[in-house]
Design a protein around this motif. Structure first.
Motif, mmCIF file in Angstrom:
data_model
loop_
_atom_site.group_PDB
_atom_site.id
_atom_site.type_symbol
_atom_site.label_atom_id
_atom_site.label_comp_id
_atom_site.label_asym_id
_atom_site.label_seq_id
_atom_site.Cartn_x
_atom_site.Cartn_y
_atom_site.Cartn_z
ATOM 1 N N ASN A 104 3.302 -6.482 10.465
ATOM 2 C CA ASN A 104 3.314 -6.677 9.125
ATOM 3 C C ASN A 104 2.049 -6.325 8.430
ATOM 4 N N PRO A 105 1.544 -5.031 8.339
ATOM 5 C CA PRO A 105 0.473 -4.777 7.786
ATOM 6 C C PRO A 105 0.359 -4.865 6.100
ATOM 7 N N PRO A 106 -0.356 -5.604 5.730
ATOM 8 C CA PRO A 106 -0.354 -5.813 4.187
ATOM 9 C C PRO A 106 -0.940 -4.429 3.416
ATOM 10 N N CYS A 107 -1.739 -3.524 4.234
ATOM 11 C CA CYS A 107 -2.129 -2.418 3.461
ATOM 12 C C CYS A 107 -1.321 -1.396 3.173
ATOM 13 N N VAL A 108 0.062 -1.467 3.794
ATOM 14 C CA VAL A 108 1.044 -0.532 3.821
ATOM 15 C C VAL A 108 1.659 -0.501 2.330
ATOM 16 N N CYS A 134 -7.977 4.860 -3.752
ATOM 17 C CA CYS A 134 -8.017 3.847 -4.738
ATOM 18 C C CYS A 134 -8.388 2.503 -4.222
ATOM 19 N N ALA A 135 -8.625 2.565 -3.077
ATOM 20 C CA ALA A 135 -9.110 1.196 -2.348
ATOM 21 C C ALA A 135 -8.226 0.017 -2.335
ATOM 22 N N TYR A 136 -6.766 0.055 -2.821
ATOM 23 C CA TYR A 136 -5.991 -1.031 -2.706
ATOM 24 C C TYR A 136 -5.837 -1.520 -1.218
ATOM 25 N N CYS A 137 -5.956 -0.640 -0.498
ATOM 26 C CA CYS A 137 -5.477 -1.012 0.899
ATOM 27 C C CYS A 137 -6.633 -1.904 1.428
ATOM 28 N N VAL A 138 -8.216 -1.441 0.988
ATOM 29 C CA VAL A 138 -9.004 -1.944 1.553
ATOM 30 C C VAL A 138 -9.235 -3.476 0.972
ATOM 31 N N GLN A 139 -8.671 -3.636 -0.078
ATOM 32 C CA GLN A 139 -8.775 -5.034 -0.820
ATOM 33 C C GLN A 139 -7.518 -5.800 0.115
ATOM 34 N N ALA A 140 -6.579 -5.131 0.463
ATOM 35 C CA ALA A 140 -5.473 -5.939 1.044
ATOM 36 C C ALA A 140 -5.523 -6.252 2.399
ATOM 37 N N CYS A 141 -6.425 -5.629 3.070
ATOM 38 C CA CYS A 141 -6.672 -5.799 4.536
ATOM 39 C C CYS A 141 -7.558 -7.372 4.756
ATOM 40 N N PRO A 142 -6.960 -8.340 5.383
ATOM 41 C CA PRO A 142 -7.648 -9.540 5.641
ATOM 42 C C PRO A 142 -8.540 -9.604 6.633
ATOM 43 N N TYR A 143 -8.742 -8.340 7.317
ATOM 44 C CA TYR A 143 -9.837 -8.237 8.410
ATOM 45 C C TYR A 143 -10.887 -7.557 8.106
ATOM 46 N N ASP A 144 -11.011 -7.083 7.090
ATOM 47 C CA ASP A 144 -12.234 -6.456 6.717
ATOM 48 C C ASP A 144 -12.542 -5.140 7.564
ATOM 49 N N ARG A 146 -11.301 -1.933 6.831
ATOM 50 C CA ARG A 146 -10.972 -0.530 6.126
ATOM 51 C C ARG A 146 -12.155 -0.324 5.120
ATOM 52 N N PHE A 147 -12.588 0.835 4.851
ATOM 53 C CA PHE A 147 -13.572 1.358 4.005
ATOM 54 C C PHE A 147 -13.151 2.564 3.365
ATOM 55 N N ILE A 148 -13.873 2.936 2.135
ATOM 56 C CA ILE A 148 -13.716 4.171 1.581
ATOM 57 C C ILE A 148 -14.936 5.062 2.083
ATOM 58 N N GLU A 150 -17.471 7.492 2.227
ATOM 59 C CA GLU A 150 -18.078 8.296 1.170
ATOM 60 C C GLU A 150 -18.165 9.810 1.089
ATOM 61 N N GLU A 151 -17.988 10.305 2.273
ATOM 62 C CA GLU A 151 -17.851 11.692 2.538
ATOM 63 C C GLU A 151 -16.498 12.415 2.124
ATOM 64 N N THR A 152 -15.635 11.669 2.560
ATOM 65 C CA THR A 152 -14.004 12.312 2.312
ATOM 66 C C THR A 152 -13.444 11.598 1.143
ATOM 67 N N LYS A 153 -14.142 10.536 0.567
ATOM 68 C CA LYS A 153 -13.515 9.942 -0.614
ATOM 69 C C LYS A 153 -12.262 9.207 -0.442
ATOM 70 N N THR A 154 -11.679 8.930 0.857
ATOM 71 C CA THR A 154 -10.523 8.670 0.934
ATOM 72 C C THR A 154 -10.731 7.177 2.044
ATOM 73 N N ALA A 155 -9.806 6.315 2.102
ATOM 74 C CA ALA A 155 -9.581 5.128 3.016
ATOM 75 C C ALA A 155 -9.759 5.703 4.573
ATOM 76 N N ASP A 156 -10.445 4.927 5.173
ATOM 77 C CA ASP A 156 -10.862 5.108 6.601
ATOM 78 C C ASP A 156 -10.888 3.962 7.350
ATOM 79 N N LYS A 157 -10.441 4.016 8.827
ATOM 80 C CA LYS A 157 -10.272 2.822 9.691
ATOM 81 C C LYS A 157 -10.056 3.405 11.010
ATOM 82 N N CYS A 158 -9.977 2.372 11.938
ATOM 83 C CA CYS A 158 -9.582 2.443 13.259
ATOM 84 C C CYS A 158 -8.212 2.980 13.366
#
Length: 245
Positions: A104-108, A134-144, A146-148, A150-158
């Motif tokens: 149930n990923p809150p980032c989606v 927009c970083a909404y998903c970064v804020q929504a993730c309770p596990y810290d 995700r990040f934006i 800085e090179e692609t200016k998009t959300a990034d994560k595992c």
């Protein structure tokens, strides 16, 4: 043929690195390729055996190289915490962190352009061509996790290195773990290593923030109960600074 000490040490270091990258489990070295679009016949997850983690950061380095993450930004890393229990005893805890690929990923649901989505096999990924940063998903993730970028200016994560899984390879962090602490596999396959590990240690496995309702699929073996209690919202010390999971 004579060999200088410098050349000898260089060859030895290459050999040692090569040996460290050999998966410890023969079964996992025969990992079956994953379908590019995912399939609900599979459910991929990761188990982290903290009894084997030595905090060497090989996973962090190999992930950064494999996925070309900017300096100072990580898809996965091993963090060090100082946890004080009820008896005021301070313990050092090594904790590998990454996206938990929740059921149930809150980032989606918070993504306004559906750039973040969950594949049928449970892996949560990002469409970087659609992401607007927009970083909404970064804020929504309770596990810290995700990040934006800085090179692609998009959300990034595992992403569990889906590009490697699709080629029948293990994720970079799993392959490079010198202690064999990370295990990835299909929970719907009863013969997979992770399924056998979950069955054998079901009572001992723990997840981060179990009360968040995300149903994470990164399981930890050997995580101290006092640390789990801290995870449920209490402050802890991380490298000398107060932090929350």
């Amino acid at each position: 043929m004579k060999m200088s000490k410098r050349i000898f040490l260089k060859k030895l270091s290459v050999l040692s690195v090569g040996q460290a990258f050999i998966p410890l489990s023969q079964a996992e070295s025969q990992f079956q390729p994953v379908r590019r679009d995912g399939s609900d016949e599979h459910r991929y997850a990761m188990l982290v055996d903290l009894r084997r983690c030595i905090g060497c950061q090989s996973c962090t380095i190999s992930c950064g190289i494999e996925n070309a993450t900017p300096i100072g930004e990580f898809r996965t890393t091993v963090r060090q915490y100082e946890v004080t229990d009820e008896k005021q005893v301070v313990n050092n805890v090594l904790l590998p962190r990454l996206c938990n690929h929740c059921d149930n990923p809150p980032c989606v649901p918070v993504c306004p352009v559906q750039a973040t989505y969950q594949r049928k096999d449970g892996i949560v990924v990002i469409n970087n061509e659609r992401c607007i940063g927009c970083a909404y998903c970064v804020q929504a993730c309770p596990y810290d996790a995700r990040f934006i970028n800085e090179e692609t200016k998009t959300a990034d994560k595992c992403t569990f290195c889906t590009h490697r899984l699709e080629a029948g390879l293990l994720p970079a962090c799993v392959e490079s773990c010198v202690g064999g602490a990370r295990i990835i596999g299909d929970l719907k396959d009863p013969n997979s290593t992770i399924s056998k590990m979950v069955a054998a240690h079901k009572a001992e496995l723990k997840v981060l923030k179990p009360d968040a309702g995300t149903i994470p699929h990164v399981f930890y073996l050997g995580l101290d109960d006092a640390f789990v209690d801290q995870v449920k919202g209490q402050p802890m010390l991380w490298q000398g600074q107060e932090a929350r999971l």
